[in-house]
Write a protein that holds these residues in place. Structure first.
Motif, PDB file in Angstrom:
ATOM      1  N   ASN A  52      51.884  35.729  39.202  1.00 44.76           N
ATOM      2  CA  ASN A  52      52.191  35.260  37.844  1.00 44.76           C
ATOM      3  C   ASN A  52      50.957  34.743  37.089  1.00 44.76           C
ATOM      4  N   LEU A  53      49.817  34.696  37.815  1.00 41.91           N
ATOM      5  CA  LEU A  53      48.582  34.270  37.149  1.00 41.91           C
ATOM      6  C   LEU A  53      47.910  35.418  36.418  1.00 41.91           C
ATOM      7  N   THR A  54      48.377  36.638  36.669  1.00 40.15           N
ATOM      8  CA  THR A  54      47.783  37.807  36.010  1.00 40.15           C
ATOM      9  C   THR A  54      48.009  37.726  34.504  1.00 40.15           C
ATOM     10  N   LYS A  55      46.963  37.958  33.752  1.00 41.55           N
ATOM     11  CA  LYS A  55      47.041  37.898  32.287  1.00 41.55           C
ATOM     12  C   LYS A  55      47.663  39.184  31.758  1.00 41.55           C
ATOM     13  N   ARG A  56      48.699  39.023  30.959  1.00 40.97           N
ATOM     14  CA  ARG A  56      49.331  40.191  30.349  1.00 40.97           C
ATOM     15  C   ARG A  56      48.546  40.596  29.106  1.00 40.97           C
ATOM     16  N   ASN A  57      48.342  41.890  28.986  1.00 42.02           N
ATOM     17  CA  ASN A  57      47.577  42.426  27.854  1.00 42.02           C
ATOM     18  C   ASN A  57      46.258  41.660  27.654  1.00 42.02           C
ATOM     19  N   PRO A  58      45.412  41.638  28.678  1.00 39.69           N
ATOM     20  CA  PRO A  58      44.148  40.897  28.553  1.00 39.69           C
ATOM     21  C   PRO A  58      43.287  41.435  27.412  1.00 39.69           C
ATOM     22  N   LYS A  59      42.723  40.508  26.649  1.00 39.50           N
ATOM     23  CA  LYS A  59      41.920  40.907  25.485  1.00 39.50           C
ATOM     24  C   LYS A  59      40.429  40.619  25.694  1.00 39.50           C
ATOM     25  N   THR A  60      40.131  39.511  26.307  1.00 35.44           N
ATOM     26  CA  THR A  60      38.728  39.152  26.485  1.00 35.44           C
ATOM     27  C   THR A  60      38.195  39.689  27.810  1.00 35.44           C
ATOM     28  N   VAL A  61      36.879  39.770  27.897  1.00 33.61           N
ATOM     29  CA  VAL A  61      36.229  40.213  29.138  1.00 33.61           C
ATOM     30  C   VAL A  61      36.564  39.259  30.270  1.00 33.61           C
ATOM     31  N   LEU A  62      36.625  37.969  29.963  1.00 35.88           N
ATOM     32  CA  LEU A  62      36.939  36.966  30.975  1.00 35.88           C
ATOM     33  C   LEU A  62      38.320  37.204  31.571  1.00 35.88           C
ATOM     34  N   GLU A  63      39.299  37.497  30.727  1.00 37.42           N
ATOM     35  CA  GLU A  63      40.669  37.733  31.202  1.00 37.42           C
ATOM     36  C   GLU A  63      40.745  39.013  32.033  1.00 37.42           C
ATOM     37  N   LYS A  64      40.022  40.046  31.585  1.00 40.44           N
ATOM     38  CA  LYS A  64      40.020  41.307  32.327  1.00 40.44           C
ATOM     39  C   LYS A  64      39.389  41.124  33.704  1.00 40.44           C
ATOM     40  N   ASN A  65      38.284  40.369  33.749  1.00 47.28           N
ATOM     41  CA  ASN A  65      37.622  40.115  35.033  1.00 47.28           C
ATOM     42  C   ASN A  65      38.507  39.306  35.974  1.00 47.28           C
ATOM     43  N   PHE A  66      39.262  38.360  35.406  1.00 43.49           N
ATOM     44  CA  PHE A  66      40.165  37.538  36.213  1.00 43.49           C
ATOM     45  C   PHE A  66      41.252  38.399  36.834  1.00 43.49           C
ATOM     46  N   ASN A  67      41.829  39.296  36.044  1.00 46.72           N
ATOM     47  CA  ASN A  67      42.862  40.203  36.556  1.00 46.72           C
ATOM     48  C   ASN A  67      42.298  41.105  37.656  1.00 46.72           C
ATOM     49  N   SER A  68      41.050  41.565  37.430  1.00 46.14           N
ATOM     50  CA  SER A  68      40.411  42.425  38.420  1.00 46.14           C
ATOM     51  C   SER A  68      40.186  41.661  39.721  1.00 46.14           C
ATOM     52  N   GLN A  69      39.806  40.392  39.603  1.00 42.41           N
ATOM     53  CA  GLN A  69      39.584  39.553  40.772  1.00 42.41           C
ATOM     54  C   GLN A  69      40.852  39.408  41.593  1.00 42.41           C
ATOM     55  N   ILE A  70      41.984  39.214  40.915  1.00 39.06           N
ATOM     56  CA  ILE A  70      43.270  39.085  41.600  1.00 39.06           C
ATOM     57  C   ILE A  70      43.624  40.381  42.329  1.00 39.06           C
ATOM     58  N   ALA A  71      43.467  41.512  41.627  1.00 38.50           N
ATOM     59  CA  ALA A  71      43.827  42.807  42.197  1.00 38.50           C
ATOM     60  C   ALA A  71      42.960  43.145  43.404  1.00 38.50           C
ATOM     61  N   VAL A  72      41.655  42.878  43.304  1.00 37.81           N
ATOM     62  CA  VAL A  72      40.738  43.200  44.391  1.00 37.81           C
ATOM     63  C   VAL A  72      41.062  42.389  45.634  1.00 37.81           C
ATOM     64  N   LEU A  73      41.274  41.058  45.458  1.00 35.54           N
ATOM     65  CA  LEU A  73      41.565  40.219  46.612  1.00 35.54           C
ATOM     66  C   LEU A  73      42.872  40.634  47.280  1.00 35.54           C
ATOM     67  N   ASN A  74      43.925  40.843  46.490  1.00 35.02           N
ATOM     68  CA  ASN A  74      45.216  41.227  47.060  1.00 35.02           C
ATOM     69  C   ASN A  74      45.132  42.573  47.779  1.00 35.02           C
ATOM     70  N   ASN A  75      44.352  43.478  47.220  1.00 32.51           N
ATOM     71  CA  ASN A  75      44.181  44.785  47.851  1.00 32.51           C
ATOM     72  C   ASN A  75      43.443  44.647  49.182  1.00 32.51           C
ATOM     73  N   ASN A  76      42.389  43.815  49.199  1.00 36.40           N
ATOM     74  CA  ASN A  76      41.625  43.604  50.433  1.00 36.40           C
ATOM     75  C   ASN A  76      42.491  42.966  51.517  1.00 36.40           C
ATOM     76  N   LEU A  77      43.301  42.018  51.133  1.00 38.46           N
ATOM     77  CA  LEU A  77      44.170  41.357  52.102  1.00 38.46           C
ATOM     78  C   LEU A  77      45.212  42.321  52.651  1.00 38.46           C
ATOM     79  N   ALA A  78      45.738  43.204  51.796  1.00 37.09           N
ATOM     80  CA  ALA A  78      46.729  44.189  52.235  1.00 37.09           C
ATOM     81  C   ALA A  78      46.109  45.169  53.228  1.00 37.09           C
ATOM     82  N   ILE A  79      44.849  45.586  52.944  1.00 40.38           N
ATOM     83  CA  ILE A  79      44.148  46.507  53.850  1.00 40.38           C
ATOM     84  C   ILE A  79      43.891  45.824  55.190  1.00 40.38           C
TER      85      ILE A  79
END
Length: 437
Positions: A52-79
């Motif tokens: 639920n921390l994922t930013k919906r419709n991210p507009k700024t670079v900061l928000e996009k990077n934050f979403n990417s950080q969440i996705a990368v970590l969750n993907n690494n943990l799943a692997i």
């Protein structure tokens, strides 16, 4: 079989993520993963970053990077969980050590790299000299300055001599007998007494350093003492009268005129030849002060910069040369050329002095006998002449400022004033004082 990801600590800005593996009642293994997270962002139930921390419709670079950080970590943990599950399924009976071995190779490969071990300190003299040079060539703030290039070269020369004498000699075998044998060998090889003593002093220094490094050395070497080599002649200097002879000498070649001008500058500055030949007119300040760096100690200290006074006779040479110092040549060439100039100037009076036997390759024992003075002239005469001629006028402190000497003892070593001349100067000063009284 159960694999669970969890946080051990929930305080601070970041916390390492661990995994726990349970197999039956008696087998439980907990290991740290390569990943970490802000504890407030951890979802204990889903064992991942809170979705639920994922930013919906991210507009700024900061928000996009934050979403990417969440996705990368969750993907690494799943692997990670998937790969561990496959390993455990295929290695149901793996021991804790086997699991750790697989896990570290997979997720912490740096742990598997062999630890770099310190190079063993040599116990033989030849290789230890190399070790000493390497160690002493480092600058360690507050502890040591690096040795000079001249010292490094001297140590290499000594090492090569020891290789010829006994390349396998151990540090613990460097004792009084070794000293006697080495001295006898060097005498047979026509090395001078001063060279032998200098070599032995360096060897003692190296062995003392080895002792501090807890290397087995013979304590005899630590107690070596050395007599000062008696010199039965006085090295030559140039007097003011002789300098006038040189100034008035007409040189038949440009290279000799160039050398003659270096004699004049050296006589009035007292600089080491290594510094003298690097003087640059661009560094002249206030018309008669020259700034330069002492080459001998430049790599050894931050205080190599010096300022010296340029006498009017020096400025005349520069004026003759359109404001520039004479052409730079090698030390050896200057040594050869100033002999020729002094011969032309008539410095042919006989005096006792030492000249190395060239039949011994220039390294052999000095032949001490009567020579014409010009044959005994070397570039070192500049410093001796400056100290001897100006010490009564300037005093030791001012002499040290000009020559860069650090101690009165070194000034005394360069002062070649004859005893009778010293007595005559005292007489002159006393007579002048009595006249005033």
């Amino acid at each position: 079989m159960a694999i669970k990801l969890f946080l051990r600590s929930k305080v601070g800005e970041t916390s390492s993520i661990y995994f726990r593996y349970i197999k039956g009642r008696d087998f439980k293994l907990i290991l740290k993963t390569p990943y970490s997270i802000n504890p407030t962002h951890w979802d204990e139930e889903k064992e991942s970053y809170k979705a639920n921390l994922t930013k919906r419709n991210p507009k700024t670079v900061l928000e996009k990077n934050f979403n990417s950080q969440i996705a990368v970590l969750n993907n690494n943990l799943a692997i990670l969980k998937s790969e561990l599950s496959v390993f455990f399924a295929n290695n149901h009976d793996a021991t804790a050590d086997e699991i750790k071995d697989f896990y570290n190779k997979k997720y912490f490969p740096e742990k598997e790299k062999p630890k770099t071990t310190k190079t063993a300190i040599p116990s033989d003299l030849v290789n230890f000299i190399d070790y000493y040079i390497k160690d002493k060539s480092k600058r360690i703030e507050g502890k040591q300055d690096p040795i000079t290039e001249a010292t490094r070269k001297k140590l290499i020369t000594i090492k090569n001599r020891i290789i010829l004498f006994d390349k396998n000699i151990l540090l613990k075998s460097v004792n009084d007998d070794f000293r006697d044998d080495l001295t006898e060998w060097m005498q047979t090889e026509k090395y001078s007494s001063s060279t032998i003593i200098k070599d032995l002093k360096y060897i003692k220094t190296v062995c003392s350093f080895a002792s501090k490094k807890k290397i087995d050395v013979n304590t005899e070497v630590l107690h070596w003492e050395f007599m000062r080599v008696k010199q039965n002649y006085t090295p030559p200097i140039l007097s003011f009268e002789e300098l006038e002879q040189i100034k008035n000498t007409i040189c038949p070649h440009e290279y000799l005129e160039n050398a003659k001008d270096w004699i004049i500058i050296g006589f009035y500055t007292g600089a080491r030849v290594s510094d003298l030949l690097n003087f640059d007119a661009k560094n002249i300040i206030n018309t008669n002060i020259l700034k330069f760096k002492q080459k001998k100690i430049e790599n050894q200290t931050h205080d190599a910069e010096e300022f010296i006074y340029l006498h009017s006779e020096v400025l005349k040479v520069l004026e003759k040369r359109n404001g520039q110092f004479p052409r730079k040549i090698s030390d050896q060439r200057l040594n050869d050329y100033i002999k020729e100039v002094c011969k032309l100037a008539g410095l042919t009076q006989k005096m006792i002095g030492g000249v190395k036997d060239k039949e011994q390759g220039g390294r052999g024992k000095k032949i001490v006998k009567e020579f014409e003075k010009w044959k005994l002239i070397t570039t070192h005469i500049f410093r001796r002449s400056f100290v001897t001629n100006f010490i009564e006028i300037l005093g030791k402190e001012n002499i040290k400022t000009q020559t860069g000497h650090k101690t009165d003892d070194m000034v005394n070593l360069y002062n070649k004033t004859e005893k009778i001349d010293k007595a005559m100067r005292i007489a002159e000063k006393m007579e002048n004082h009595l006249k005033i009284v």
